[in-house]
Design a protein around this motif. Sequence first.
Motif, short mmCIF file in Angstrom:
data_model
loop_
_atom_site.label_atom_id
_atom_site.label_comp_id
_atom_site.label_asym_id
_atom_site.label_seq_id
_atom_site.Cartn_x
_atom_site.Cartn_y
_atom_site.Cartn_z
N ARG A 167 -1.61 -9.91 11.87
CA ARG A 167 -1.49 -11.09 11.57
C ARG A 167 0.03 -11.68 10.60
N TYR A 168 0.19 -10.49 9.78
CA TYR A 168 1.16 -10.96 8.94
C TYR A 168 2.21 -9.74 9.24
N PRO A 169 3.02 -9.58 10.23
CA PRO A 169 3.87 -8.70 10.52
C PRO A 169 5.24 -8.18 9.62
N ASP A 170 5.26 -9.36 8.76
CA ASP A 170 6.61 -9.38 7.79
C ASP A 170 6.14 -8.67 6.52
N ILE A 171 4.98 -8.10 6.37
CA ILE A 171 4.50 -7.62 5.16
C ILE A 171 4.56 -6.07 5.39
N ASP A 172 5.09 -5.26 4.55
CA ASP A 172 4.90 -3.57 4.62
C ASP A 172 3.99 -3.30 3.49
N ILE A 173 3.00 -2.32 3.77
CA ILE A 173 2.05 -1.88 2.68
C ILE A 173 2.22 -0.55 2.19
N ASP A 174 2.05 -0.30 0.92
CA ASP A 174 1.83 1.18 0.33
C ASP A 174 0.55 1.15 -0.50
N LEU A 175 -0.30 1.83 0.25
CA LEU A 175 -1.50 2.03 -0.14
C LEU A 175 -2.01 3.41 -1.19
N GLN A 176 -2.23 3.12 -2.48
CA GLN A 176 -2.22 4.04 -3.27
C GLN A 176 -3.56 4.42 -3.69
N LEU A 177 -4.35 5.71 -3.58
CA LEU A 177 -5.66 5.73 -3.82
C LEU A 177 -5.75 6.96 -4.88
N ASN A 178 -6.75 6.51 -5.74
CA ASN A 178 -7.01 7.32 -7.14
C ASN A 178 -8.35 7.10 -7.73
N ASP A 179 -9.10 8.06 -7.87
CA ASP A 179 -10.62 7.48 -8.55
C ASP A 179 -10.47 7.20 -9.62
N GLN A 180 -9.31 7.36 -10.50
CA GLN A 180 -9.28 6.99 -11.73
C GLN A 180 -8.93 5.74 -11.93
N ASN A 181 -9.28 4.57 -12.83
CA ASN A 181 -8.56 3.14 -12.90
C ASN A 181 -7.19 3.44 -13.20
N GLN A 182 -6.41 2.64 -12.14
CA GLN A 182 -5.10 2.87 -12.31
C GLN A 182 -4.53 1.79 -13.21
N ASP A 183 -3.46 2.00 -13.94
CA ASP A 183 -2.62 1.45 -14.74
C ASP A 183 -1.67 0.30 -13.72
N LEU A 184 -2.14 -0.89 -13.59
CA LEU A 184 -1.61 -1.71 -12.47
C LEU A 184 0.06 -1.96 -12.93
N ILE A 185 0.49 -1.88 -14.15
CA ILE A 185 1.73 -2.27 -14.40
C ILE A 185 2.64 -0.89 -14.48
N ARG A 186 1.92 0.15 -15.00
CA ARG A 186 2.66 1.50 -14.93
C ARG A 186 2.91 1.97 -13.48
N GLU A 187 1.94 1.60 -12.51
CA GLU A 187 1.83 1.98 -11.19
C GLU A 187 2.74 1.23 -10.38
N GLY A 188 2.90 -0.22 -10.80
CA GLY A 188 3.58 -0.90 -10.02
C GLY A 188 2.89 -1.64 -8.89
N LEU A 189 1.51 -1.84 -9.05
CA LEU A 189 0.40 -2.03 -8.18
C LEU A 189 0.60 -3.67 -8.35
N ASP A 190 0.49 -4.33 -7.08
CA ASP A 190 0.54 -5.89 -6.93
C ASP A 190 -1.16 -6.14 -6.97
N VAL A 191 -1.93 -5.34 -6.35
CA VAL A 191 -3.42 -5.83 -6.46
C VAL A 191 -4.14 -4.28 -6.38
N THR A 192 -5.28 -4.03 -7.13
CA THR A 192 -6.20 -2.94 -6.91
C THR A 192 -7.51 -3.50 -6.69
N PHE A 193 -8.36 -2.69 -5.90
CA PHE A 193 -9.78 -3.00 -5.78
C PHE A 193 -10.70 -2.07 -6.65
N ARG A 194 -11.46 -2.58 -7.37
CA ARG A 194 -12.32 -1.81 -8.45
C ARG A 194 -13.78 -2.26 -8.13
#
Length: 306
Positions: free
Chosen positions: A121-148
């Motif tokens: 649907r959105y071919p102009d996006i590229d994705i970096d999926l970071q998986l971690n079972d600990q709650n990730q620090d969004l700022i430190r990890e540079g995440l745009d969004v995380t799912f909890r």
Amino acid sequence: MRDPVDKLSAMAIFARVVERGSFSAVAREMQISQPTISKVVKALETELGGKLIARSTRQLSLTDEGLRYYAECRQILAAVDAAEHSFQSGKERIAGHLRIGSSVSFGRLQIAPRLAEFLKRYPDIDIDLQLNDQNQDLIREGLDVTFRIGELNDSGLIARQIGITHRVTVAAPDYLRQHGQPQSPAELSAHNCLQFNLLNSQNLWVFENNNKRHEVRIKGSAQSNNSEAIREMVLGGLGIALSPVWLFSEDLKAGRVTAILSDYVAQSLPIHAVSPANRRQSARVKAFVDYMSQALDAAPELKPVR
């Protein structure tokens, strides 16, 4: 550093150093040398006329001026990011890099399989999926969004509930043959119950039946911070687990596990999409969160077991 492009690049490098807490980590991330990263930050400090980062042998910490400058950098970089992806009919184009965080199991089973359709649907996006079972620090990890999954403890985040994780109590047929099948939550106290230990209420299992709440403190010989490890324990006949339906949906269909306590509804958990409060939410983040919300709502494996 009079060139505005160079200044923006330096601001972006400085922001990532703050978020990663390491010059070498940013160097690896950007595939340039660590001395180059240090040189850019030093030049930025010279240009500004003051220290941004207090360096020590163990860690990096921001000066008061650095903390204020970092907050301003994030706002400026977000605005530039939106502008460079242009506007069409008054709307930001859905494009650019999207860095997503998730727990390992949810990311592998619920996010990764849906990326192909989203990128179609959105071919102009590229994705970096970071998986971690600990709650990730969004700022430190540079995440745009995380799912909890579960109740959120950090009020300093922008959160949107996009779904519900219904849970089911399961055990392997071999375990039930050897130890019997509990008929009520209270009987779980006599069984080997496997704990997912990242939940605040890891050893308190809550059920409802006829508008009556049933709580039981469980115990067992094994626990884990990874839900797929819990699944393997259950499949191996080690004990009983209270887990997301989506984790065991295929096993339930195949008869590898049995849903028990079917007259009792296990306490469900919310699924949130979470973004940093100090970062503007881009059109691509909104598009992905909307997409995941719709996909999860339609997913049969997220429905309650009947």
